[in-house]
Design an enzyme around this catalytic site. Structure first.
Site, PDB file in Angstrom:
ATOM      1  N   HIS A 203     -16.451   0.221 -12.219  1.00  0.00           N
ATOM      2  CA  HIS A 203     -16.598   0.679 -10.857  1.00  0.00           C
ATOM      3  C   HIS A 203     -15.789   0.362  -9.795  1.00  0.00           C
ATOM      4  O   HIS A 203     -16.096   0.526  -8.457  1.00  0.00           O
ATOM      5  CB  HIS A 203     -18.069   0.289 -10.365  1.00  0.00           C
TER       6      HIS A 203
HETATM    7  N1  UDP Z   1     -25.413  -5.139 -13.509  1.00  0.00           N
HETATM    8  C1  UDP Z   1     -26.455  -4.629 -13.749  1.00  0.00           C
HETATM    9  N2  UDP Z   1     -26.769  -3.290 -14.357  1.00  0.00           N
HETATM   10  C2  UDP Z   1     -25.589  -2.287 -14.284  1.00  0.00           C
HETATM   11  C3  UDP Z   1     -24.361  -2.969 -14.066  1.00  0.00           C
HETATM   12  C4  UDP Z   1     -24.240  -4.332 -13.844  1.00  0.00           C
HETATM   13  O1  UDP Z   1     -27.577  -5.380 -13.919  1.00  0.00           O
HETATM   14  O2  UDP Z   1     -25.910  -1.396 -14.661  1.00  0.00           O
HETATM   15  C5  UDP Z   1     -25.160  -6.432 -13.384  1.00  0.00           C
HETATM   16  C6  UDP Z   1     -24.182  -7.202 -14.248  1.00  0.00           C
HETATM   17  O3  UDP Z   1     -24.636  -7.718 -15.381  1.00  0.00           O
HETATM   18  C7  UDP Z   1     -23.690  -8.216 -13.097  1.00  0.00           C
HETATM   19  C8  UDP Z   1     -23.830  -7.766 -11.820  1.00  0.00           C
HETATM   20  O4  UDP Z   1     -24.748  -6.474 -11.943  1.00  0.00           O
HETATM   21  O5  UDP Z   1     -24.673  -9.370 -13.076  1.00  0.00           O
HETATM   22  C9  UDP Z   1     -22.426  -7.480 -11.417  1.00  0.00           C
HETATM   23  O6  UDP Z   1     -22.309  -6.448 -10.686  1.00  0.00           O
HETATM   24  P1  UDP Z   1     -21.015  -5.608 -10.230  1.00  0.00           P
HETATM   25  O7  UDP Z   1     -20.215  -5.323 -11.720  1.00  0.00           O
HETATM   26  O8  UDP Z   1     -21.475  -4.547  -9.576  1.00  0.00           O
HETATM   27  O9  UDP Z   1     -20.221  -6.406  -9.705  1.00  0.00           O
HETATM   28  P2  UDP Z   1     -19.003  -7.293  -9.575  1.00  0.00           P
HETATM   29  O10 UDP Z   1     -19.459  -8.479 -10.416  1.00  0.00           O
HETATM   30  O11 UDP Z   1     -17.897  -6.792  -9.896  1.00  0.00           O
HETATM   31  O12 UDP Z   1     -18.786  -7.642  -7.972  1.00  0.00           O
END
Ligand code: UDP
Length: 354
Positions: A203
């Site tokens: 994403h």
């Molecule tokens: N996550 C979730 N469902 C999904 C995808 C991600 O619960 O379909 C959780 C993932 O396990 C983590 C968090 O969302 O705890 C991370 O979010 P994301 O990847 O959007 O953000 P980033 O960490 O890159 O900012």
């Protein structure tokens, strides 16, 4: 002490769920929650609130969509109004989103002290909106709760040690949450696959907004799905739209974004994690899995240093080779890199004694 917490995006709900609980266990706090609305998809917002037991937000700002400037500007204006009305003693912001920056900036201009949770992280890539948000948020915060020693070192290099601010390595709130919720894991409905699939997430704007990178990643996923192991991909709405726009097809097990408890189940049962997420790189580690990261740099450099996470960018062959090499390799947390699940308690205790 009256705290005002700003949240808006998926990982922030997860982090706030453990910190709010720890704050609740301390005497003398009240917490006002402001949800900016940055993530508005039902799967990604409502499910998270319901599952994680975060108290209903006191304010729902409903701000989403638009370019970064417009989104951040609208948040800034609305958050300022809330802060003027509530007059909190301190503002809590998490991570590196536009909600984080808007909350920090609004508070700074009103001279309300700011605690930044996940302070000091750097990718050293100023093209990432997250990098801009985290650098600026650190600049205006007076309490910097760092998740790792690398984050503390980054702040020291930027001269923070000589300023009248508090820098604390409290550990990582995402580990608190992974440990706290691990027993609540539940299989996503309708998914019947043997253990050992590859869990993928995709994403990051640098991948979804660049057709060449997106194409290379999609090609790699297709090859891996055919030749290494089936890929399960909970697909972020932004990525779905980008894939559609680029006219690509992604013939792997694509599912809607899942709730956090389903995500934990996928992490527990997969044979490898392939991601461009920040948080998911660590979660792979918390659940004992190797990770291949489709980015050129990472804020969680300690995992690369101990060779449980490999950075492959958007290089098609690099992704395929790294996944083939690491698939099924289990990893162990020997040095308690992320504090062992005590971060939110440390944060609440520190705030109480401030
Ligand atoms: N996550 C979730 N469902 C999904 C995808 C991600 O619960 O379909 C959780 C993932 O396990 C983590 C968090 O969302 O705890 C991370 O979010 P994301 O990847 O959007 O953000 P980033 O960490 O890159 O900012």
């Amino acid at each position: 002490m009256k705290l005002l917490t700003i949240i808006g995006a998926r990982p922030q709900f997860i982090k706030a769920s453990v910190v709010s609980r720890a704050i609740d266990e301390q005497e003398g706090f009240s917490e006002i929650i402001v949800h900016t609305g940055q993530h508005f998809d039902a799967n990604m917002s409502d499910v998270f609130f319901n599952q994680l037991g975060i108290p209903r937000p006191n304010y729902q700002l409903n701000i989403h969509g638009g370019l970064h400037g417009e989104m951040t500007g609208r948040m800034l204006a609305d958050i300022e109004r809330v802060m003027l009305k509530e007059a909190p003693d301190r503002v809590l912001v998490y991570g590196d989103t536009n909600s984080t920056l808007a909350g920090a900036l609004a508070a700074a201009k009103l001279h309300i002290p700011i605690a930044h949770i996940e302070a000091g992280l750097r990718s050293f890539d100023m093209r990432m909106p997250e990098e801009i948000n985290r650098i600026l948020t650190d600049q205006v915060s007076d309490v910097l709760f760092c998740p790792t020693t690398a984050a503390v070192d980054n702040l020291a290099r930027e001269g923070f040690s000589d300023r009248p601010v508090k820098i604390l390595n409290v550990g990582d709130v995402m580990q608190d949450s992974a440990l706290f919720f691990a027993k609540r894991a539940v299989a996503p409905k309708g998914l019947s696959l043997p253990d050992g699939f590859i869990l993928a997430t995709l994403h990051r704007a640098e991948n979804t907004n660049d057709p060449a990178r997106l194409q290379a990643i999609v090609n790699a996923l297709l090859v891996i799905h055919e030749t290494v192991a089936p890929i399960v991909l909970p697909l972020h709405p932004r990525t779905r739209a980008a894939i559609h726009k680029a006219g690509l097809t992604l013939d792997v097990h694509v599912i809607d974004p899942v709730g956090y408890f389903e995500m934990i189940w996928l992490l527990q049962h997969c044979g490898l994690v392939l991601t461009d997420s920040g948080g998911v790189q660590k979660e792979a580690f918390f659940f004992g899995k190797s990770c291949v990261t489709m980015r050129d740099q990472t804020e969680w450099i300690e995992l690369v240093n101990i060779e449980v996470n490999e950075l492959v960018g958007a290089d098609q062959d690099g992704i395929i080779t790294a996944v083939g090499r690491r698939f099924g390799q289990l990893v162990e947390d020997q040095n308690n890199l992320y504090g062992g699940g005590q971060a939110s308690k440390c944060i609440a205790k520190f705030l109480r004694n401030i």
